[in-house]
Design an enzyme around this catalytic site. Structure first.
Site, PDB file in Angstrom:
ATOM      1  N   GLU A 116       4.504  -0.398   2.078  1.00 20.75           N
ATOM      2  CA  GLU A 116       4.523  -0.526   0.616  1.00 20.75           C
ATOM      3  C   GLU A 116       4.376  -1.964   0.130  1.00 20.75           C
ATOM      4  OE1 GLU A 116       7.961   1.151  -1.240  1.00 20.75           O
ATOM      5  OE2 GLU A 116       7.827   3.070  -0.195  1.00 20.75           O
ATOM      6  N   GLU A 153       0.828  -1.211   0.000  1.00 24.34           N
ATOM      7  CA  GLU A 153       0.000   0.000   0.000  1.00 24.34           C
ATOM      8  C   GLU A 153       0.858   1.255   0.000  1.00 24.34           C
ATOM      9  OE1 GLU A 153       0.796   1.597   2.943  1.00 24.34           O
ATOM     10  OE2 GLU A 153       1.817  -0.250   3.493  1.00 24.34           O
TER      11      GLU A 153
END
Length: 350
Positions: A318, A175
C-alpha cells in the site's frame, strides 16, 4: 514526442558538487564521523537530488495506484479480487494502513485507479485514469499491449507532476491490487533470469501449495511471452501490472523534477526496477524505505542496488513502509540543518 520520452530526457544526474559540500558539512557536525549512520547518507542524497544543502521536504504526498490482474484467475491469491476495490475505498477514506501512517507523517494521500475491475462512483475522490478493467492473464498472453504499458507509465508521470506543481516536494509510492506480488516477481524473474520459485512469497497469506502454483504460473508466462530483459517496456507489457507501471512513472517524474521518491516494499521495488531500466539516473532520486518480509524482496532490493534502512517485518504494501520512512527522511534533514559543527564551536573533527 511522448510524455514518457519528454520526461525521461529531463532527468539529470545528481548534483555531485553539492553532495561533496553536504558530505563535508555532515562530517563536520558535532558527532563522531559516521555515527548517525543512514541519516548521514540520506542527508547527502537529499542535497544531491535538490542541489540545495537544506531542501524543503515538508509537503509530502503519498501516491497510491490501484489495478487488477488477469492472472488472478490462475489461483495466485488468497483474497477475492473484490478486495482491490474495497481497499482503494479504505485508503481514500483514511481507514487503511497507508492512510493511517501517512496521516501520522503529515502526508496527503492521493489514490488513482489505473486498472481496477470495478467502476468508480462518480462522486468518488479516487482519481480516474483507468487504462482498462484489469490486465490480461499473463499465462495466456501478454498482460497488456505496449501502448497500454506506456499509458500506465504516463498515468504515474501525470499524477506525480500534478502533485509537484501543487508544491509537494517529496513523494511516496504505494499500490493496491490483489495478487500484484505475482507480476512483481515476474518482472524480477524476467529482468534477472532467476527462477520464480526463488522470488514468490505468501503475498496476502497464500498457502504453500498455492505458492508452488504461483511460481509455475510465472514460469509459464515468461516462457510464453518471452519478455525482452533489455526492453523495460516490453517486460512491463508482457508480465507487469498497470499500477506497477504507474508507480514507475511517478518515480521517473520525481527524478525529472529533482524531487525525492520513496520506494515502499516488493511491488514498489519492482516498479523501481522498471524505472531504472528505462533511465539508470532515476536510481539516485529513489530512497528505499524498508526491507519487506515478502519473499523476493531482498533479491529485488539487491537487484536495483538499494539498501532499505527499516527492517520491521512488514509486508502489507500500500505504501505503508514509505509512509513511515517520511519521518526518517525528515529526521535526516533536521540533523543536517539543526546540528552545530565542530568548526562552529572551534574544535577539530572527531
Amino acid at each position: 514526442m511522448s510524455l514518457l520520452n519528454e520526461t525521461l530526457e529531463k532527468i539529470q544526474p545528481l548534483d555531485e558538487k553539492m553532495m561533496e559540500t553536504s558530505k563535508k558539512r555532515v562530517d563536520d557536525l558535532l558527532k563522531p564521523v559516521g555515527s548517525l549512520g543512514v541519516l548521514e547518507q540520506i542527508a547527502v542524497q537529499l542535497s544531491g537530488i535538490s542541489g540545495e544543502m537544506f531542501p524543503d521536504i515538508s509537503k509530502k504526498a503519498m501516491l497510491v495506484f490501484c489495478g487488477d490482474h488477469g492472472v488472478f484467475e490462475e489461483g495466485v491469491a488468497a483474497a477475492p479480487q473484490e478486495v482491490t476495490d474495497l481497499m482503494a475505498k479504505m485508503v481514500i477514506e483514511g481507514k487503511s494502513g497507508v492512510a493511517a501512517l501517512s496521516k501520522q507523517a503529515g502526508a496527503d494521500v492521493f489514490v488513482c485507479d489505473v486498472g481496477m475491475m470495478s467502476d468508480l462512483d462518480p462522486k468518488s475522490k479516487i482519481l480516474d485514469k483507468k487504462i482498462r478493467k484489469g490486465t490480461s492473464n499473463m499465462r495466456k498472453g501478454p498482460a497488456m499491449s505496449r501502448d497500454e504499458a506506456i499509458a500506465s507509465l504516463e498515468a504515474g508521470i501525470d499524477l506525480a507532476e500534478r502533485a509537484i506543481k501543487n508544491g509537494y516536494n517529496i513523494l511516496g509510492t504505494g499500490e493496491v491490487g490483489i495478487c500484484n506480488t505475482t507480476p512483481s516477481a515476474a518482472i524480477f524473474a524476467a529482468f534477472s533470469g532467476v527462477d520464480p520459485g526463488e522470488l514468490v512469497g505468501a503475498g496476502a497469506n497464500l498457502s504453500e501449495e498455492k505458492m508452488i502454483n504461483k511460481a509455475q504460473v510465472i514460469r509459464d508466462a515468461i516462457a510464453l511471452n518471452k519478455p525482452d530483459k533489455n526492453d523495460a517496456i516490453d517486460v512491463l507489457a508482457k508480465v507487469g501490472g498497470f499500477e506497477i507501471g504507474a508507480m514507475a512513472g511517478a518515480m521517473i517524474a520525481g527524478a525529472a523534477h529533482r524531487v525525492p521518491v520513496l520506494i515502499d516494499g516488493f511491488i514498489s521495488t519492482a516498479a523501481a526496477a522498471v524505472a531504472i531500466a528505462l533511465k539508470p539516473e532515476v536510481d539516485g532520486y529513489l530512497i528505499c524505505s524498508h526491507a519487506s518480509a515478502e519473499r523476493g524482496a531482498a533479491f529485488g532490493s539487491e537487484f536495483i542496488g538499494a539498501k532499505p534502512f527499516l527492517n520491521m517485518g512488514m509486508r502489507l504494501g500500500e505504501g505503508s513502509g514509505a509512509a513511515i520512512a517520511f519521518n526518517i527522511v525528515e529526521a535526516a534533514l533536521y540533523m543536517n540543518r539543526e546540528m552545530t559543527t565542530y568548526t562552529a564551536v572551534g574544535l577539530g573533527v572527531v
